[in-house]
Design a protein around this motif. Sequence first.
Motif, PDB file in Angstrom:
ATOM      1  N   PRO A  17       0.810  -1.225   0.000  1.00 22.66           N
ATOM      2  CA  PRO A  17       0.000   0.000   0.000  1.00 22.66           C
ATOM      3  C   PRO A  17       0.846   1.280   0.000  1.00 22.66           C
ATOM      4  O   PRO A  17       0.489   2.259  -0.667  1.00 22.66           O
ATOM      5  N   GLN A  18       1.949   1.284   0.722  1.00 23.39           N
ATOM      6  CA  GLN A  18       2.829   2.462   0.716  1.00 23.39           C
ATOM      7  C   GLN A  18       3.372   2.721  -0.684  1.00 23.39           C
ATOM      8  O   GLN A  18       3.437   3.862  -1.134  1.00 23.39           O
ATOM      9  N   GLY A  44       1.979   1.833  -3.536  1.00 21.20           N
ATOM     10  CA  GLY A  44       0.877   2.301  -4.374  1.00 21.20           C
ATOM     11  C   GLY A  44       0.623   3.784  -4.175  1.00 21.20           C
ATOM     12  O   GLY A  44       0.458   4.528  -5.142  1.00 21.20           O
ATOM     13  N   ARG A  45       0.612   4.216  -2.909  1.00 22.09           N
ATOM     14  CA  ARG A  45       0.399   5.647  -2.636  1.00 22.09           C
ATOM     15  C   ARG A  45       1.552   6.478  -3.183  1.00 22.09           C
ATOM     16  O   ARG A  45       1.332   7.535  -3.773  1.00 22.09           O
ATOM     17  N   ALA A  46       2.774   6.015  -3.011  1.00 23.86           N
ATOM     18  CA  ALA A  46       3.942   6.773  -3.470  1.00 23.86           C
ATOM     19  C   ALA A  46       3.946   6.939  -4.987  1.00 23.86           C
ATOM     20  O   ALA A  46       4.416   7.949  -5.503  1.00 23.86           O
ATOM     21  N   GLN A  47       3.419   5.939  -5.704  1.00 26.94           N
ATOM     22  CA  GLN A  47       3.428   5.992  -7.166  1.00 26.94           C
ATOM     23  C   GLN A  47       2.084   6.409  -7.751  1.00 26.94           C
ATOM     24  O   GLN A  47       1.935   6.476  -8.971  1.00 26.94           O
ATOM     25  N   ALA A  48       1.115   6.658  -6.885  1.00 27.55           N
ATOM     26  CA  ALA A  48      -0.231   7.043  -7.321  1.00 27.55           C
ATOM     27  C   ALA A  48      -0.823   6.021  -8.289  1.00 27.55           C
ATOM     28  O   ALA A  48      -1.409   6.363  -9.316  1.00 27.55           O
ATOM     29  N   SER A  63      -2.709   1.806  -8.316  1.00 26.89           N
ATOM     30  CA  SER A  63      -3.497   0.914  -7.468  1.00 26.89           C
ATOM     31  C   SER A  63      -2.609  -0.082  -6.730  1.00 26.89           C
ATOM     32  O   SER A  63      -1.585  -0.547  -7.237  1.00 26.89           O
ATOM     33  N   ARG A  64      -3.066  -0.416  -5.545  1.00 28.22           N
ATOM     34  CA  ARG A  64      -2.373  -1.413  -4.732  1.00 28.22           C
ATOM     35  C   ARG A  64      -2.341  -2.753  -5.468  1.00 28.22           C
ATOM     36  O   ARG A  64      -1.350  -3.480  -5.404  1.00 28.22           O
ATOM     37  N   ASP A  67      -4.221  15.397  -5.612  1.00 29.44           N
ATOM     38  CA  ASP A  67      -4.380  14.388  -4.568  1.00 29.44           C
ATOM     39  C   ASP A  67      -5.825  14.245  -4.098  1.00 29.44           C
ATOM     40  O   ASP A  67      -6.215  13.185  -3.626  1.00 29.44           O
ATOM     41  N   HIS A  68      -6.603  15.290  -4.220  1.00 31.36           N
ATOM     42  CA  HIS A  68      -8.000  15.233  -3.772  1.00 31.36           C
ATOM     43  C   HIS A  68      -8.890  14.419  -4.706  1.00 31.36           C
ATOM     44  O   HIS A  68      -9.994  14.053  -4.349  1.00 31.36           O
ATOM     45  N   ASP A 104      -8.702   8.062  -6.107  1.00 32.14           N
ATOM     46  CA  ASP A 104      -7.883   7.049  -6.801  1.00 32.14           C
ATOM     47  C   ASP A 104      -8.752   5.844  -7.120  1.00 32.14           C
ATOM     48  O   ASP A 104      -9.797   5.644  -6.530  1.00 32.14           O
TER      49      ASP A 104
END
Length: 157
Positions: free
Chosen positions: A64-65, A67-71, A73-74, A152-153, A156
């Motif tokens: 998950p980290q 996925g968030r860092a690369q924008a 999906s997990r 970011d808002h 995703d």
Amino acid sequence: MTDTSQPLSPDDLADRLTEVYDLVGPVYRRAQRLVERGLAPEGLSVGVRAVLALLHRGGPMTVPQMGRAQAISRQFVQRMVNDAVERGLVESVPNPAHRRSPLIRLTGGGRAAITAVLDREHALLREVGGGLTAAEVAACVRVLGAMLAGLDHVADD
């Protein structure tokens, strides 16, 4: 004439950032094709390369980290991690902070593979030229970072 030292109005900013978006897409696609060609010796996909580079830069992370860092999906990151695990490039280790979400870390083979890829990419990027200054590159990074943060808002997938 516009004063280039003053912040742009929201409408003018939107117009100028559209110009940036219009360039980012082709730059990304051309770079991706070059990366794919450069990955041939290691046989890495662009997705696995992204996971390896992220772990190389940031150390062990959870899926998950990443996925968030690369924008992204997990689920996509998990598929890339699974591929990298099968190839012996990364391994899963216990995460003291979260029992159900293990940390993913590079193996020696993964570190060697991503180092070779990054070295080839560095050699290619040295050829960019254009007389760019440190201030210009810093401004570009700042603009792209602001654009990313501004989106970011948006939900995703």
